[in-house]
Write a protein that holds these residues in place. Structure first.
Motif, PDB file in Angstrom:
ATOM      1  N   ARG A 194       0.817  -1.218   0.000  1.00 49.75           N
ATOM      2  CA  ARG A 194       0.000   0.000   0.000  1.00 49.75           C
ATOM      3  C   ARG A 194       0.846   1.261   0.000  1.00 49.75           C
ATOM      4  O   ARG A 194       0.405   2.320  -0.442  1.00 49.75           O
ATOM      5  CB  ARG A 194      -0.937  -0.004   1.208  1.00 49.75           C
ATOM      6  CG  ARG A 194      -2.041  -1.048   1.147  1.00 49.75           C
ATOM      7  CD  ARG A 194      -2.840  -1.059   2.420  1.00 49.75           C
ATOM      8  NE  ARG A 194      -2.009  -1.428   3.565  1.00 49.75           N
ATOM      9  CZ  ARG A 194      -2.423  -1.396   4.828  1.00 49.75           C
ATOM     10  NH1 ARG A 194      -3.650  -0.995   5.109  1.00 49.75           N
ATOM     11  NH2 ARG A 194      -1.624  -1.756   5.793  1.00 49.75           N
ATOM     12  N   LEU A 195       2.067   1.157   0.516  1.00 44.46           N
ATOM     13  CA  LEU A 195       2.928   2.336   0.614  1.00 44.46           C
ATOM     14  C   LEU A 195       3.827   2.510  -0.603  1.00 44.46           C
ATOM     15  O   LEU A 195       4.534   3.507  -0.711  1.00 44.46           O
ATOM     16  CB  LEU A 195       3.776   2.239   1.883  1.00 44.46           C
ATOM     17  CG  LEU A 195       2.981   2.136   3.180  1.00 44.46           C
ATOM     18  CD1 LEU A 195       3.920   2.003   4.368  1.00 44.46           C
ATOM     19  CD2 LEU A 195       2.074   3.351   3.359  1.00 44.46           C
ATOM     20  N   LYS A 196       3.835   1.493  -1.483  1.00 42.45           N
ATOM     21  CA  LYS A 196       4.601   1.559  -2.729  1.00 42.45           C
ATOM     22  C   LYS A 196       6.095   1.808  -2.500  1.00 42.45           C
ATOM     23  O   LYS A 196       6.741   2.540  -3.267  1.00 42.45           O
ATOM     24  CB  LYS A 196       4.017   2.629  -3.661  1.00 42.45           C
ATOM     25  CG  LYS A 196       2.585   2.343  -4.101  1.00 42.45           C
ATOM     26  CD  LYS A 196       2.096   3.414  -5.041  1.00 42.45           C
ATOM     27  CE  LYS A 196       0.735   3.186  -5.648  1.00 42.45           C
ATOM     28  NZ  LYS A 196      -0.130   2.205  -5.126  1.00 42.45           N
ATOM     29  N   THR A 197       6.637   1.219  -1.460  1.00 38.73           N
ATOM     30  CA  THR A 197       8.070   1.303  -1.219  1.00 38.73           C
ATOM     31  C   THR A 197       8.757   0.092  -1.843  1.00 38.73           C
ATOM     32  O   THR A 197       8.151  -0.963  -1.997  1.00 38.73           O
ATOM     33  CB  THR A 197       8.381   1.354   0.288  1.00 38.73           C
ATOM     34  OG1 THR A 197       7.730   0.257   0.939  1.00 38.73           O
ATOM     35  CG2 THR A 197       7.894   2.665   0.891  1.00 38.73           C
ATOM     36  N   ARG A 198      10.020   0.241  -2.170  1.00 33.64           N
ATOM     37  CA  ARG A 198      10.753  -0.826  -2.833  1.00 33.64           C
ATOM     38  C   ARG A 198      11.580  -1.669  -1.874  1.00 33.64           C
ATOM     39  O   ARG A 198      12.070  -2.740  -2.248  1.00 33.64           O
ATOM     40  CB  ARG A 198      11.666  -0.227  -3.907  1.00 33.64           C
ATOM     41  CG  ARG A 198      10.910   0.438  -5.047  1.00 33.64           C
ATOM     42  CD  ARG A 198      11.871   0.924  -6.120  1.00 33.64           C
ATOM     43  NE  ARG A 198      11.164   1.524  -7.246  1.00 33.64           N
ATOM     44  CZ  ARG A 198      11.768   2.019  -8.322  1.00 33.64           C
ATOM     45  NH1 ARG A 198      13.099   1.984  -8.404  1.00 33.64           N
ATOM     46  NH2 ARG A 198      11.062   2.543  -9.298  1.00 33.64           N
TER      47      ARG A 198
END
Length: 348
Positions: A269-273
Motif C-alpha cells: 500500500r505504501l509503494k516502497t521498494r
C-alpha cells in the motif's frame, strides 16, 4: 543552533504527556522468566520435524517436553504466526509453548500458561542473525519505555526422536497479560477503536519508535478483522472495560528495516521498494507531542546505541548495520525541516 530547534518551554509544557510517565508508578510483579537478562539454555523435545513440515497448514499443538534451568516440564508445542509459517519463506516456524500443568512458584516458568517463542527461520547463521536483530528491536523499546513487552534470549536445542534437529538462538516474548500486570494495568480485548481512545502521548511514542526501526506492518486502532484490535499491537488500559487512555504496545518486528529479514516484503500500500525505507504512519493528532518525544529520544541515543552494540552473539557486521540504520533515524529528526518533511508532514 538548528539541531536544537525544539523549544524547551514546549517540552516542559508537554512533560505530563511524555510517553511512559503515566503508568510508571504502578509497576508491579515481573514473572521470573523475564526478571533476568541472562541467556538460558533450553531443550525442546517432541515432533519438531513434523510441526515444521506441516506449519503452513496446521497450528495443531503436539505433546512435547521442555528442559531448562534444572527443570523438566510437559508442554504442548505448536507452530504460530502467519508469514513465517509459509514454507517458501521459512523452513522452521515460530512456536507457541503451552504448559498444561502450571509450573510452581519456584519455577523459572512460574505464571507462564502459553508463551511465544521466536525461532530461526532457516537453520543457517544468517537466519540466526535475523533473530538477534528482532530481539534487539524489542530491547530498544524496553529502553524507551516500561510499557513494552520484555524478551529473554535462549540457546535452544531441538530434539526429535532422539536426534538433535538444530541448536539455535531464539527468544521468548512476555505475554500481554503479564506485561499489563507488571504495569498495574489490564490487557484490553476489543475491536476497532477510534484514535481518540488512545493515550496520545503513548501513541506518539509508539508511532515514532516504529519509524525509528522502519516498521510499517502495524496498526494501533484496527486488526486484520475489524472485530479484533490491533495488528501487531496489544492494548493496555486501567481496566478491562476501559475505552479511553489506552496504551498501544507493539510486537512482531520482523518486517522492520532494522531487522531486514530475508523474507520480509515492502508494504504494497505504501509503494516502497525496500523494507528499509522508512515511512511515518502516525496520526496527525499526535503531531503536537512528537517534538518532545523526539527530544527525549535524542537524550536516549547513547543508551540505544549501547543496547545495539551489546546484542549477544550479534556479528560485528550485524551490529554495525543496526547502528548505521539507527543513525539514519537521528538524521531524520535532526532539524525542523527534515522532521516536518519526513514525519509530521506525512501524518495520517
Amino acid at each position: 543552533m538548528e539541531n536544537r530547534w525544539l523549544f524547551l518551554g514546549v517540552a516542559g509544557a508537554l512533560c505530563a504527556a511524555v510517553p511512559g510517565s503515566a503508568h510508571q508508578g504502578a509497576a508491579g510483579e515481573v514473572t521470573p522468566l523475564f526478571a533476568d537478562d541472562s541467556i538460558i539454555v533450553v531443550t525442546l523435545t517432541g515432533p519438531v520435524r513434523g510441526i515444521a513440515r506441516r506449519a503452513q497448514r496446521s497450528t495443531k499443538p503436539h505433546d512435547a517436553r521442555l528442559d531448562a534451568a534444572g527443570e523438566s516440564h510437559a508442554i504442548t508445542l505448536a507452530a504460530r504466526g502467519k508469514s513465517r509459517r509459509e514454507r517458501d519463506k521459512c523452513r522452521f516456524p515460530p512456536l507457541r509453548i503451552a504448559f498444561p500443568d502450571k509450573p510452581g512458584k519456584q519455577s523459572l516458568f512460574y505464571r507462564q500458561g502459553r508463551i511465544k517463542l521466536v525461532t530461526h527461520c532457516r537453520d543457517v547463521d544468517a537466519a540466526e542473525q535475523t533473530v538477534l536483530r528482532e530481539y534487539a528491536a524489542y530491547r530498544l523499546y524496553n529502553r524507551i519505555t516500561a510499557e513494552s513487552l520484555r524478551v529473554r534470549l535462549a540457546r535452544i536445542r531441538y530434539v526429535d526422536d532422539g536426534e538433535v534437529v538444530a541448536t539455535r538462538l531464539g527468544f521468548f516474548i512476555e505475554d500481554g497479560d503479564d506485561a499489563a500486570r507488571r504495569l498495574g494495568m489490564k490487557e484490553i480485548d476489543t475491536g476497532e477503536i477510534p484514535v481518540a481512545s488512545l493515550d496520545q502521548g503513548d501513541a506518539a511514542r509508539y508511532a515514532l519508535f516504529q519509524y525509528m526501526i522502519g516498521n510499517t506492518d502495524w496498526s494501533m486502532v484496527i486488526g486484520p478483522q475489524k472485530s479484533d484490535c490491533c495488528h501487531n499491537s496489544r492494548l493496555l488500559g486501567a481496566g478491562r472495560s476501559a475505552r479511553t487512555g489506552l496504551t498501544p504496545v507493539p510486537y512482531d518486528f520482523d518486517a522492520a528495516g532494522l531487522v531486514d529479514a530475508i523474507y520480509a516484503e515492502p508494504n504494497e500500500r505504501l509503494k516502497t521498494r525496500s523494507v528499509k525505507t522508512r515511512v511515518y504512519r502516525g496520526f496527525c493528532a499526535f503531531n503536537a507531542l512528537l517534538p518532545a518525544e523526539a527530544d527525549r529520544l535524542r537524550t536516549l541515543r547513547p543508551q540505544l546505541e549501547a543496547e545495539l552494540a551489546a546484542t549477544p552473539y550479534a556479528s560485528a557486521t550485524t551490529k554495525q548495520e543496526m547502528l548505521s540504520y539507527l543513525a539514519g533515524f537521528y538524521d531524520d529528526i535532526g532539524n525542523s525541516e527534515t522532521f516536518k518533511a519526513r514525519l509530521t508532514g506525512r501524518c495520517r
